[in-house]
Design a protein around this motif. Structure first.
Motif, PDB file in Angstrom:
ATOM      1  N   VAL A 142       1.068  -1.116  -0.012  1.00  0.00           N
ATOM      2  CA  VAL A 142       0.095  -0.006  -0.053  1.00  0.00           C
ATOM      3  C   VAL A 142       0.891   1.149   0.233  1.00  0.00           C
ATOM      4  O   VAL A 142       0.549   2.315  -0.750  1.00  0.00           O
ATOM      5  CB  VAL A 142      -0.914   0.047   1.197  1.00  0.00           C
ATOM      6  CG1 VAL A 142      -2.096  -0.916   1.172  1.00  0.00           C
ATOM      7  CG2 VAL A 142      -0.276  -0.110   2.437  1.00  0.00           C
ATOM      8  N   PHE A 145       1.678   2.012  -3.422  1.00  0.00           N
ATOM      9  CA  PHE A 145       0.549   2.372  -4.156  1.00  0.00           C
ATOM     10  C   PHE A 145       0.149   3.867  -3.919  1.00  0.00           C
ATOM     11  O   PHE A 145      -0.301   4.565  -4.848  1.00  0.00           O
ATOM     12  CB  PHE A 145      -0.763   1.630  -4.189  1.00  0.00           C
ATOM     13  CG  PHE A 145      -0.709   0.132  -4.652  1.00  0.00           C
ATOM     14  CD1 PHE A 145       0.193   0.020  -5.635  1.00  0.00           C
ATOM     15  CD2 PHE A 145      -1.445  -0.660  -4.347  1.00  0.00           C
ATOM     16  CE1 PHE A 145       0.096  -1.328  -6.401  1.00  0.00           C
ATOM     17  CE2 PHE A 145      -1.511  -2.048  -4.704  1.00  0.00           C
ATOM     18  CZ  PHE A 145      -0.620  -2.212  -5.989  1.00  0.00           C
ATOM     19  N   THR A 277      -4.239  -7.913  -1.040  1.00  0.00           N
ATOM     20  CA  THR A 277      -3.867  -6.739  -1.838  1.00  0.00           C
ATOM     21  C   THR A 277      -5.032  -5.841  -2.095  1.00  0.00           C
ATOM     22  O   THR A 277      -4.977  -4.528  -1.831  1.00  0.00           O
ATOM     23  CB  THR A 277      -3.085  -7.126  -2.929  1.00  0.00           C
ATOM     24  OG1 THR A 277      -1.971  -7.681  -2.784  1.00  0.00           O
ATOM     25  CG2 THR A 277      -2.649  -5.557  -4.103  1.00  0.00           C
ATOM     26  N   THR A 281      -5.875  -2.159  -0.405  1.00  0.00           N
ATOM     27  CA  THR A 281      -5.843  -0.837  -1.237  1.00  0.00           C
ATOM     28  C   THR A 281      -7.270  -0.149  -1.088  1.00  0.00           C
ATOM     29  O   THR A 281      -7.384   0.818  -1.315  1.00  0.00           O
ATOM     30  CB  THR A 281      -5.770  -1.350  -2.582  1.00  0.00           C
ATOM     31  OG1 THR A 281      -6.355  -2.563  -2.983  1.00  0.00           O
ATOM     32  CG2 THR A 281      -4.190  -1.751  -3.125  1.00  0.00           C
ATOM     33  N   GLN A 282      -8.425  -1.088  -0.732  1.00  0.00           N
ATOM     34  CA  GLN A 282      -9.522  -0.379  -0.642  1.00  0.00           C
ATOM     35  C   GLN A 282      -9.667   0.086   0.597  1.00  0.00           C
ATOM     36  O   GLN A 282     -10.426   0.993   0.766  1.00  0.00           O
ATOM     37  CB  GLN A 282     -10.642  -1.612  -0.914  1.00  0.00           C
ATOM     38  CG  GLN A 282     -10.693  -2.219  -2.231  1.00  0.00           C
ATOM     39  CD  GLN A 282     -10.994  -1.248  -3.350  1.00  0.00           C
ATOM     40  OE1 GLN A 282     -11.745  -0.327  -3.454  1.00  0.00           O
ATOM     41  NE2 GLN A 282     -10.091  -1.037  -4.222  1.00  0.00           N
TER      42      GLN A 282
END
Length: 350
Positions: A142, A145, A277, A281-282
């Motif tokens: 994360v 990202f 993952t 990410t959410q």
């Protein structure tokens, strides 16, 4: 002399090319940041790897198991030699594959059922779940990202935040390359624990700096030296992951699963990792908004837990051939209670 097993591992190569792709994406984002159409380029270029994957899939070779199932033992032997190295002794592994194929034809339990129900596969089942779970809970995914957002939060401008993401991607790629020189020299557990300690220290430092200098409401601007310190600790955290958990999270599953359950073990490793993952990410942005600096303390706590877990429950696999892993489980202080009835010569761990 055959090359080290991990260098022939396609799953370890996956982590390297993932890091390379992240770095390239960050470079593209930085280069197109000042153009009004830059976001279109960033999104559009994401289709290029998809095209490459589709074309590459057309040239995938058959697996040794598939070749044995169709009676092509020589082809299976050649496929194993391509993966393990031209000087490797693959006969034992080939026999294990043949036994697994024969068991499947007789209608015996499948690989997933064997892992879930047979006591002797308990260590494999636990590690098939724990390794990908801890791999994701290091927080590196994360951070990769959302690095520009984190750097904007601590006071960097838009361009500087994007450049920080580029630096972070370069550090990750460089540390993965570094791991090629140390992973077979110092062993798996040493790197796991050293990388874990490094990540814990860096995450705690990031949490402390952000908690002390941004303020509870996030209104106060962080002084530039502290923002740079966050960048430095984030890079050190990523480096600790890159030369330890980054490659080892893929290497260890390829080294511990016997042939008859390898397909199930690898499938669990990959699917659990990808599912986590997606979940992270959410949820990361909501965590960052609600918990702020405590988000990094949360990841630090998980890294501490996983480091202790590795120290206690993962046997050292450095230099251990796949056919000899049975003796390693038998000698382990905890797992021997599950596999104590196996003989040293039991290659397939069945």
């Amino acid at each position: 002399m055959a090359p080290p097993r991990w260098r022939g591992s396609l799953t370890a190569g996956y982590q390297f090319f993932l890091a390379l792709g992240v770095l390239i994406a960050n470079l593209v984002n930085y280069a197109t940041a000042h153009a009004s159409w830059g976001w279109r380029v960033s999104l559009g270029l994401a289709g290029a790897p998809a095209v490459a994957i589709f074309v590459g899939a057309l040239f995938l070779t058959d697996t040794p198991s598939s070749l044995v199932m169709r009676g092509r033992a020589d082809g299976a032997r050649a496929a194993l030699l391509r993966v393990r190295g031209p000087d490797a002794d693959v006969e034992a592994e080939l026999r294990d594959i043949a036994k697994a194929v024969e068991a499947a034809r007789r209608g015996e339990d499948g690989a997933f059922r064997r892992m879930a129900t047979r006591r002797e596969y308990r260590p494999h089942l636990v590690l098939a779940v724990a390794v990908p779970m801890f791999f994701q809970l290091t927080g590196v995914i994360v951070l990769a990202f959302f690095a520009p957002l984190v750097f904007r939060t601590v006071g960097f401008g838009s361009s500087a935040a994007l450049m920080g993401a580029v630096v972070l991607g370069a550090v990750n790629l460089g540390s993965l390359v570094l791991s090629t020189f140390v992973i077979d020299r110092y062993g798996r557990k040493v790197l796991f624990m050293a990388g874990g300690v490094q990540m814990v220290v860096c995450q705690v430092a990031i949490a402390w700096i952000m908690g002390a200098k941004i303020g509870k409401g996030g209104e106060a601007a962080m002084a530039h030296p502290y923002a740079v310190a966050v960048l430095v600790f984030t890079c050190l955290h990523t480096a600790g992951f890159g030369w330890s958990w980054g490659p080892l999270g893929w290497v260890i599953p390829s080294e511990i699963f016997p042939v008859d359950i390898r397909s199930a073990g690898q499938a669990m490793n990959v699917s659990i990792g990808l599912c986590l993952t997606f979940v992270q990410t959410q949820s990361f942005l909501a965590m960052l908004c609600r918990f702020k600096y405590a988000t990094f303390a949360y990841y630090a706590a998980w890294v501490a837990v996983m480091t202790v877990f590795i120290a206690l429950f993962l046997p050292e696999t450095k230099g251990i051939p796949l056919e000899s892993m049975g003796t390693i489980w038998v000698k382990h202080w905890y797992w021997k209670r599950f596999v104590h009835d196996r003989k040293q010569s039991n290659v397939a761990l069945t």
